[in-house]
Design a protein around this motif. Structure first.
Motif, mmCIF file in Angstrom:
data_model
loop_
_atom_site.group_PDB
_atom_site.id
_atom_site.type_symbol
_atom_site.label_atom_id
_atom_site.label_comp_id
_atom_site.label_asym_id
_atom_site.label_seq_id
_atom_site.Cartn_x
_atom_site.Cartn_y
_atom_site.Cartn_z
ATOM 1 N N ARG A 206 11.903 -5.249 -10.494
ATOM 2 C CA ARG A 206 10.892 -4.187 -10.363
ATOM 3 C C ARG A 206 9.780 -4.428 -11.372
ATOM 4 N NH1 ARG A 206 10.689 -3.275 -15.204
ATOM 5 N NH2 ARG A 206 11.891 -1.702 -16.358
ATOM 6 N N ALA A 207 8.614 -3.812 -11.098
ATOM 7 C CA ALA A 207 7.444 -3.987 -11.951
ATOM 8 C C ALA A 207 7.029 -2.662 -12.562
ATOM 9 C CB ALA A 207 6.286 -4.565 -11.145
ATOM 10 N N TYR A 258 3.418 -3.168 -2.089
ATOM 11 C CA TYR A 258 1.956 -3.090 -2.103
ATOM 12 C C TYR A 258 1.494 -1.946 -3.004
ATOM 13 C CZ TYR A 258 1.457 -6.004 2.151
ATOM 14 O OH TYR A 258 1.463 -7.015 3.070
ATOM 15 N N THR A 259 0.315 -2.120 -3.595
ATOM 16 C CA THR A 259 -0.429 -1.013 -4.186
ATOM 17 C C THR A 259 -1.898 -1.211 -3.849
ATOM 18 O OG1 THR A 259 -0.769 0.324 -6.178
ATOM 19 C CG2 THR A 259 -0.878 -2.070 -6.449
ATOM 20 N N LEU A 260 -2.697 -0.164 -4.013
ATOM 21 C CA LEU A 260 -4.113 -0.236 -3.657
ATOM 22 C C LEU A 260 -4.959 -0.644 -4.855
ATOM 23 C CD1 LEU A 260 -4.738 2.923 -1.435
ATOM 24 C CD2 LEU A 260 -4.636 0.544 -0.697
ATOM 25 N N LEU A 269 2.691 -5.971 -6.232
ATOM 26 C CA LEU A 269 2.932 -5.688 -7.641
ATOM 27 C C LEU A 269 3.166 -6.977 -8.420
ATOM 28 C CD1 LEU A 269 5.268 -2.537 -7.517
ATOM 29 C CD2 LEU A 269 2.777 -2.619 -7.841
ATOM 30 N N SER A 270 3.770 -7.970 -7.768
ATOM 31 C CA SER A 270 4.092 -9.221 -8.450
ATOM 32 C C SER A 270 2.861 -10.019 -8.850
ATOM 33 C CB SER A 270 4.981 -10.091 -7.552
ATOM 34 O OG SER A 270 4.292 -10.429 -6.363
ATOM 35 N N GLU A 271 1.717 -9.794 -8.193
ATOM 36 C CA GLU A 271 0.533 -10.587 -8.499
ATOM 37 C C GLU A 271 -0.419 -9.887 -9.462
ATOM 38 O OE1 GLU A 271 -1.115 -11.407 -4.675
ATOM 39 O OE2 GLU A 271 -2.054 -9.433 -4.448
#
Length: 368
Positions: A206-207, A258-260, A269-271
């Motif tokens: 998790r991030a 995903y996030t915006l 989130l991983s990037e």
């Protein structure tokens, strides 16, 4: 909306091309030292005349705003306004020391237009002027050297200058200036989602998204397993018994989520990394862009949350499986993720477009 003024006084052969670019991108104003350069501009553009030192024409036909430097023009905006009641006048002040800073504050409080140029790169004098003019009805325009400085000026003291005047270095700068002036994030239509199922799914990564911003208690970021459905994850602004609050952090979810970000583009989130931008969202759907300071990715037990929207759309979110990880419900209710049960209501968002490398696109895309 912030104002974007293009200074064409020192442009050479590229003037015509840059002017056409400015008109195409609908910049708010064009600044010239000769009224003839403004004559053919459409009425949608504010025509700003800033005469050369020592020169002040007797007439201002076809001009919207005239900028006056009393030190070089030998006259004040108030004196000109008496003689030319149909024209708006503004005052130019170059801030180099404490007395000129006081002069700028007085202009910002009293003048219809104040055009300010700061000699030194620090933005503290601009902060002082913005604070001094907080209750004024005039407009504050600040000179920027480039688009990067314009972006900073628009955000100083959270309010920013009302507008920026910039002399473009090349074709393309006008478009970039307009984009910086319009960098307001839109409000989102959040929906109430009904929880249908939660499931402990074992270990995974998790991030935690640590930002450079102090979140409010009703604010977080939208996160989801699919690009067309996200749940509002709250920041760690609410007290916990075993650790201090971390109001800059959102324990956001599994790394695939995903996030915006800017322009409603999605990021995994991983990037995300230091310097990335993510969209902070509150329970009313108001948004703002915040900067990521770091992302902490660690192995933790995970919980999967399935919810459904009023029209039947399915939404999934996978979070760290711990009760201190929370999401937001209607009216800012803070809900521990591990205590969610079928029938509970959480807040979410349903983007309408599919995604390709994070960009919204109208195409067939099936996510499971």
């Amino acid at each position: 909306m912030k104002l974007s003024w293009l200074d064409i006084r020192s442009l050479g052969e590229a003037k015509e091309a840059i002017l056409q670019e400015a008109l195409h991108n609908r910049l708010d104003g064009v600044v010239a030292d000769d009224a003839a350069d403004l004559a053919d501009l459409p009425p949608t553009v504010t025509k700003v005349l800033f005469p050369r030192p020592g020169e002040m024409p007797d007439r201002f036909d076809g001009v919207s705003v005239v900028i006056v430097d009393p030190k070089t023009h030998g006259i004040t905006p108030a004196e000109l306004a008496v003689a030319h009641p149909g024209v708006e006048f503004g005052k130019f002040v170059e801030i180099t020391d404490a007395p000129t800073l006081d002069e700028a504050c007085a202009a910002a409080r009293a003048e219809t237009w104040s055009l300010l140029q700061f000699r030194d790169p620090t933005k503290i004098p601009l902060e002082i002027v913005i604070a001094a003019a907080a209750r004024s009805t005039g407009s504050l325009i600040t000179v920027a050297q480039d688009v990067e400085e314009a972006e900073i000026i628009f955000g100083v003291l959270e309010h920013g200058s009302d507008g920026v005047m910039m002399a473009p270095a090349q074709v393309g700068d006008a478009a970039r200036l307009k984009a910086a002036a319009e960098a307001q994030t839109p409000a989102l239509n959040l929906v109430e989602l009904e929880v249908r199922k939660t499931e402990h799914i074992g270990m995974g990564e998790r991030a935690c998204v640590d930002t450079c911003t102090h979140f409010r208690e009703d604010e977080g970021i939208l996160v989801g397993s699919h690009s067309k459905g996200m749940i509002l994850c709250v920041s760690e602004t609410h007290p916990l018994p075993y650790m201090p609050t971390r109001p800059f952090r959102v324990n956001a979810g599994a790394i695939h989520s995903y996030t915006l970000s800017k322009d409603e583009r999605t990021n995994y989130l991983s990037e995300l990394k230091a310097g990335s931008k993510v969209m902070a969202v509150d329970v009313k759907g108001q948004t703002r862009m915040v900067t990521v300071g770091r992302v902490k990715i660690e192995s933790r037990p995970l919980i999967s949350i399935d919810a459904v929207a009023p029209r039947g759309e399915s939404v999934n979110l996978i979070l760290q499986d711990d009760w201190h990880v929370r999401v937001l419900g209607p009216e800012g209710a803070v809900l521990n993720s591990t205590e969610l049960k079928p029938g509970d209501t959480v807040l979410g968002y349903l983007p309408s477009e599919d995604r390709h490398v994070g960009y919204p696109i109208d195409e067939f895309c099936l996510e499971k």
